[in-house]
Design a protein around this motif. Structure first.
Motif, mmCIF file in Angstrom:
data_model
loop_
_atom_site.group_PDB
_atom_site.id
_atom_site.type_symbol
_atom_site.label_atom_id
_atom_site.label_comp_id
_atom_site.label_asym_id
_atom_site.label_seq_id
_atom_site.Cartn_x
_atom_site.Cartn_y
_atom_site.Cartn_z
ATOM 1 N N MET A 167 57.775 -24.146 22.302
ATOM 2 C CA MET A 167 56.513 -23.464 22.460
ATOM 3 C C MET A 167 56.365 -22.440 21.336
ATOM 4 O O MET A 167 57.304 -21.750 20.993
ATOM 5 C CB MET A 167 56.494 -22.749 23.813
ATOM 6 N N SER A 168 55.221 -22.354 20.811
ATOM 7 C CA SER A 168 54.928 -21.373 19.775
ATOM 8 C C SER A 168 53.918 -20.372 20.299
ATOM 9 O O SER A 168 53.017 -20.725 21.059
ATOM 10 C CB SER A 168 54.344 -22.047 18.538
ATOM 11 N N ILE A 169 54.095 -19.143 19.892
ATOM 12 C CA ILE A 169 53.154 -18.084 20.267
ATOM 13 C C ILE A 169 52.576 -17.505 18.987
ATOM 14 O O ILE A 169 53.313 -17.198 18.057
ATOM 15 C CB ILE A 169 53.853 -16.969 21.058
ATOM 16 N N VAL A 170 51.275 -17.362 18.958
ATOM 17 C CA VAL A 170 50.610 -16.791 17.799
ATOM 18 C C VAL A 170 50.202 -15.361 18.140
ATOM 19 O O VAL A 170 49.504 -15.126 19.131
ATOM 20 C CB VAL A 170 49.375 -17.623 17.392
ATOM 21 N N ILE A 171 50.693 -14.431 17.341
ATOM 22 C CA ILE A 171 50.321 -13.019 17.495
ATOM 23 C C ILE A 171 49.305 -12.721 16.400
ATOM 24 O O ILE A 171 49.585 -12.914 15.214
ATOM 25 C CB ILE A 171 51.548 -12.091 17.346
ATOM 26 N N SER A 172 48.149 -12.276 16.791
ATOM 27 C CA SER A 172 47.102 -12.028 15.794
ATOM 28 C C SER A 172 47.513 -10.892 14.861
ATOM 29 O O SER A 172 48.295 -10.008 15.223
ATOM 30 C CB SER A 172 45.785 -11.677 16.483
ATOM 31 N N ASP A 173 46.975 -10.933 13.664
ATOM 32 C CA ASP A 173 47.235 -9.870 12.693
ATOM 33 C C ASP A 173 46.773 -8.520 13.235
ATOM 34 O O ASP A 173 47.396 -7.494 12.970
ATOM 35 C CB ASP A 173 46.525 -10.165 11.368
ATOM 36 N N GLU A 174 45.694 -8.537 14.001
ATOM 37 C CA GLU A 174 45.164 -7.307 14.579
ATOM 38 C C GLU A 174 46.198 -6.655 15.513
ATOM 39 O O GLU A 174 46.435 -5.450 15.453
ATOM 40 C CB GLU A 174 43.880 -7.609 15.352
ATOM 41 N N ILE A 175 46.818 -7.453 16.365
ATOM 42 C CA ILE A 175 47.832 -6.921 17.283
ATOM 43 C C ILE A 175 49.061 -6.468 16.504
ATOM 44 O O ILE A 175 49.628 -5.405 16.777
ATOM 45 C CB ILE A 175 48.214 -7.975 18.348
ATOM 46 N N LEU A 176 49.456 -7.242 15.521
ATOM 47 C CA LEU A 176 50.611 -6.878 14.706
ATOM 48 C C LEU A 176 50.355 -5.560 13.973
ATOM 49 O O LEU A 176 51.212 -4.668 13.959
ATOM 50 C CB LEU A 176 50.931 -7.998 13.722
ATOM 51 N N GLN A 177 49.179 -5.398 13.418
ATOM 52 C CA GLN A 177 48.828 -4.148 12.741
ATOM 53 C C GLN A 177 48.790 -2.980 13.720
ATOM 54 O O GLN A 177 49.255 -1.884 13.414
ATOM 55 C CB GLN A 177 47.492 -4.276 12.017
ATOM 56 N N ALA A 178 48.257 -3.218 14.896
ATOM 57 C CA ALA A 178 48.175 -2.159 15.905
ATOM 58 C C ALA A 178 49.567 -1.709 16.341
ATOM 59 O O ALA A 178 49.780 -0.535 16.650
ATOM 60 C CB ALA A 178 47.377 -2.633 17.109
ATOM 61 N N SER A 179 50.522 -2.622 16.346
ATOM 62 C CA SER A 179 51.884 -2.270 16.750
ATOM 63 C C SER A 179 52.617 -1.483 15.659
ATOM 64 O O SER A 179 53.626 -0.855 15.932
ATOM 65 C CB SER A 179 52.691 -3.529 17.077
ATOM 66 N N TYR A 236 70.238 -15.944 23.753
ATOM 67 C CA TYR A 236 68.823 -16.265 23.580
ATOM 68 C C TYR A 236 68.054 -15.106 22.949
ATOM 69 O O TYR A 236 67.163 -15.323 22.112
ATOM 70 C CB TYR A 236 68.181 -16.652 24.909
ATOM 71 N N ALA A 237 68.377 -13.888 23.326
ATOM 72 C CA ALA A 237 67.707 -12.734 22.721
ATOM 73 C C ALA A 237 68.028 -12.655 21.231
ATOM 74 O O ALA A 237 67.157 -12.347 20.421
ATOM 75 C CB ALA A 237 68.119 -11.446 23.434
ATOM 76 N N SER A 238 69.263 -12.965 20.872
ATOM 77 C CA SER A 238 69.646 -12.989 19.448
ATOM 78 C C SER A 238 68.822 -14.017 18.690
ATOM 79 O O SER A 238 68.350 -13.752 17.585
ATOM 80 C CB SER A 238 71.130 -13.329 19.298
ATOM 81 N N GLN A 239 68.665 -15.201 19.306
ATOM 82 C CA GLN A 239 67.861 -16.245 18.663
ATOM 83 C C GLN A 239 66.421 -15.802 18.492
ATOM 84 O O GLN A 239 65.822 -16.014 17.428
ATOM 85 C CB GLN A 239 67.900 -17.527 19.492
ATOM 86 N N LEU A 240 65.855 -15.209 19.540
ATOM 87 C CA LEU A 240 64.473 -14.749 19.468
ATOM 88 C C LEU A 240 64.310 -13.693 18.379
ATOM 89 O O LEU A 240 63.328 -13.698 17.644
ATOM 90 C CB LEU A 240 64.019 -14.194 20.817
#
Length: 82
Positions: free
Chosen positions: A1-13, A38-42
């Motif tokens: 599964m892939s998750i896309v994080i928008s640039d807007e959210i990334l910038q806000a963080s 698993y956390a290491s992989q993530l």
């Protein structure tokens, strides 16, 4: 599964993509949702590097609570070692 994080959210963080992944991995490990592996992989880190990251964030590697302690005491009593 892939998750896309928008640039807007990334910038806000105010985090880089790798820092964002690490923060998610730290949270999921701390809440017991992911194992160290698993956390290491993530986080895209080797397990030893992830352990160091945990240390930097004051997150314990193991969670040993009162219930665990009481169970250990019970088991030691049953074994006759206490």
């Amino acid at each position: 599964m892939s998750i896309v994080i928008s640039d807007e959210i990334l910038q806000a963080s105010q985090l880089s993509p790798s820092e964002f992944r690490q923060e998610i991995a730290l949270h999921l490990f701390q809440t017991g949702r992911l194992t160290l592996g698993y956390a290491s992989q993530l986080a895209d880190l080797q397990p030893n590097a992830f352990r160091q990251l945990l240390k930097q964030h004051n997150i314990p590697l193991y969670c040993y609570d009162v219930e665990d302690f009481e169970l250990d005491l019970k088991n030691l009593r049953e074994l006759g070692r206490l």
